[in-house]
Design an enzyme around this catalytic site. Structure first.
Site, PDB file in Angstrom:
ATOM      1  N   ASP A 200      12.661  -6.807  10.162  1.00  9.41           N
ATOM      2  CA  ASP A 200      12.687  -7.093  11.594  1.00  9.41           C
ATOM      3  C   ASP A 200      13.535  -8.335  11.810  1.00  9.41           C
ATOM      4  OD1 ASP A 200      11.634  -6.730  14.400  1.00  9.41           O
ATOM      5  OD2 ASP A 200      10.890  -8.750  13.995  1.00  9.41           O
TER       6      ASP A 200
ATOM      7  N   GLU B 186      15.952  -1.840  12.577  1.00  7.08           N
ATOM      8  CA  GLU B 186      15.850  -1.341  13.940  1.00  7.08           C
ATOM      9  C   GLU B 186      17.243  -1.148  14.521  1.00  7.08           C
ATOM     10  OE1 GLU B 186      13.373  -2.357  18.070  1.00  7.08           O
ATOM     11  OE2 GLU B 186      13.524  -3.829  16.454  1.00  7.08           O
TER      12      GLU B 186
ATOM     13  N   ASP C  37       6.030 -10.688  14.170  1.00  7.02           N
ATOM     14  CA  ASP C  37       7.199 -10.194  13.454  1.00  7.02           C
ATOM     15  C   ASP C  37       6.815  -9.410  12.206  1.00  7.02           C
ATOM     16  OD1 ASP C  37       8.803 -11.439  15.355  1.00  7.02           O
ATOM     17  OD2 ASP C  37       8.846 -13.321  14.240  1.00  7.02           O
TER      18      ASP C  37
END
Length: 399
Positions: free
Chosen positions: A189, A274, A356
């Site tokens: 992330d 992502e 996170d």
């Protein structure tokens, strides 16, 4: 089983002599001139509903050289001029394939100064590179050796805005081979407080390279703004000073990303990230500078090509997947999660999450599901505008 060698570019700095610098500067100018002439010709032909390809522009180049006005094109090597026409053809191919915008004219002050030579435009002997129209080899600073027995197939010479000269040698690298397969997978992330947060709980600090030199950069930019606009020597000197600071920031950032991506690829078989639309995120003027300094797009591109080299897999989960609001323990989806909330407790199972780390774990779970379901579920990541053609739908788990 046959293995294919990876084409790899090795970039070095070099220090040209005065004669070499003058010859290369002329070559850069001629390349820019031919590119702009060919682009103008193709644009005018398109307005007349005519199609002009590379062969037609190559014939135009021969005719241009015979005119009195453009006779100076004969003073430089013809190889870079032909290569710029091939680059223009590739630009139009990408445009018609809806992968890029319409080609733009090159600017003397803003465009990158470069020239590409194929094997007929240079001589490579005993580790010494001599370009066409030059009597002496380039004074290359060999910061690292080329692969044993490697011979460059393409040479690209460039000069950046800071005045530094570079030469890029494209050759086969037999040392790039797939790494031994492992069973490790990791979710990544990206963020601003921490550059990366891994599903293992590890957090990698954001070095904020631009912030470290922000005061120096602002001072140099103020000095540049006070100089009268034009082609004066003082303004050029101030402009190079600003460019050197930018180059220092860029070099530090790229070096850190290379080390980070190499580590992730070596340690993990599957890496889940992502699918962010950075182009849209930098439109937020509050976060634009921080997002640009983090360089998430470059991180992803480095990660993807290294994974392809070494037999790893990079999976991009759709940007609409609610990785932050989903409880990685029980699967409950929270209604909202403001940016200021860094830790939260799930209402269903009572698990306290780091924002996170929880997102990284959810990305890993979704990425592994994508890998099992097949490539058809994965979004297309190279479409115009950065939009996914297939929105990945991950089923919600009931609490």
């Amino acid at each position: 089983m046959t293995t294919t060698c990876v084409k790899r570019a090795f970039k070095y700095r070099f220090r040209p002599t005065d004669a070499q610098a003058a010859e290369l500067s002329r070559t850069f100018g001629c390349v820019r001139k031919v590119y702009n002439l060919a682009l103008a010709a193709r644009t005018e032909a398109w307005a007349r509903q005519e199609r002009v390809n590379y062969n037609a522009t190559s014939a135009m180049l021969t005719a241009w050289k015979k005119t009195e006005e453009l006779a100076f094109l004969n003073e430089v090597s013809s190889v870079p001029l032909q290569q710029c026409l091939r680059h223009l053809q590739s630009a139009f191919t990408s445009f018609f394939g809806k992968r890029a915008r319409y080609p733009r004219f090159k600017s003397k002050k803003r465009s990158r100064k470069s020239a590409e030579y194929t094997t007929s435009g240079f001589r490579w002997r005993d580790g010494r590179l001599t370009l066409a129209k030059m009597a002496e080899p380039l004074g290359i600073v060999w910061s690292r050796p080329l692969p044993a027995g490697a011979s460059p197939s393409t040479v690209t010479v460039s000069q950046d805005s800071a005045g530094r000269w570079f030469v890029s040698l494209l050759c086969d690298d037999p040392t790039v081979k797939p790494l031994p397969a492992t069973d490790t997978a990791i979710g990544v992330d990206v963020g601003l407080n921490h550059l990366l947060t891994l599903s293992t709980g590890e957090k990698i600090a954001n070095p904020r390279h631009e912030r470290r030199d922000r005061a120096r950069l602002a001072r140099a930019q103020r000095q540049l703004a006070r100089k009268a606009k034009g082609d004066g020597a003082n303004r050029a000197k101030a402009h190079r000073k600003v460019a050197r600071i930018h180059a220092r920031i860029t070099d530090r950032r790229r070096d850190g990303l290379h080390k980070l991506t190499t580590r992730l690829v070596r340690e993990n078989q599957t890496i889940v990230i992502e699918d962010l639309t950075v182009r849209n995120m930098v439109k937020n003027h509050t976060l634009a500078r921080a997002v640009s300094d983090a360089s998430w797009s470059e991180f992803r591109s480095l990660l993807e090509y290294k994974a392809a080299w070494y037999g790893r897999e990079v999976i991009a989960v759709d940007r609409f997947f609610p990785s932050t609001r989903l409880c990685s323990h029980c699967g409950t989806l929270q209604e909202r999660m403001p940016l200021g909330v860094r830790t939260w407790t799930c209402d269903s199972c009572g698990t306290t999450h780091d924002r996170d780390v929880n997102a990284a774990r959810n990305l890993l779970a979704a990425g592994l599901a994508v890998s099992v379901c097949g490539a058809g579920v994965r979004p297309q990541r190279r479409t115009p505008g950065g939009q996914s053609t297939t929105k990945q739908k991950t089923p919600r788990r009931e609490p």
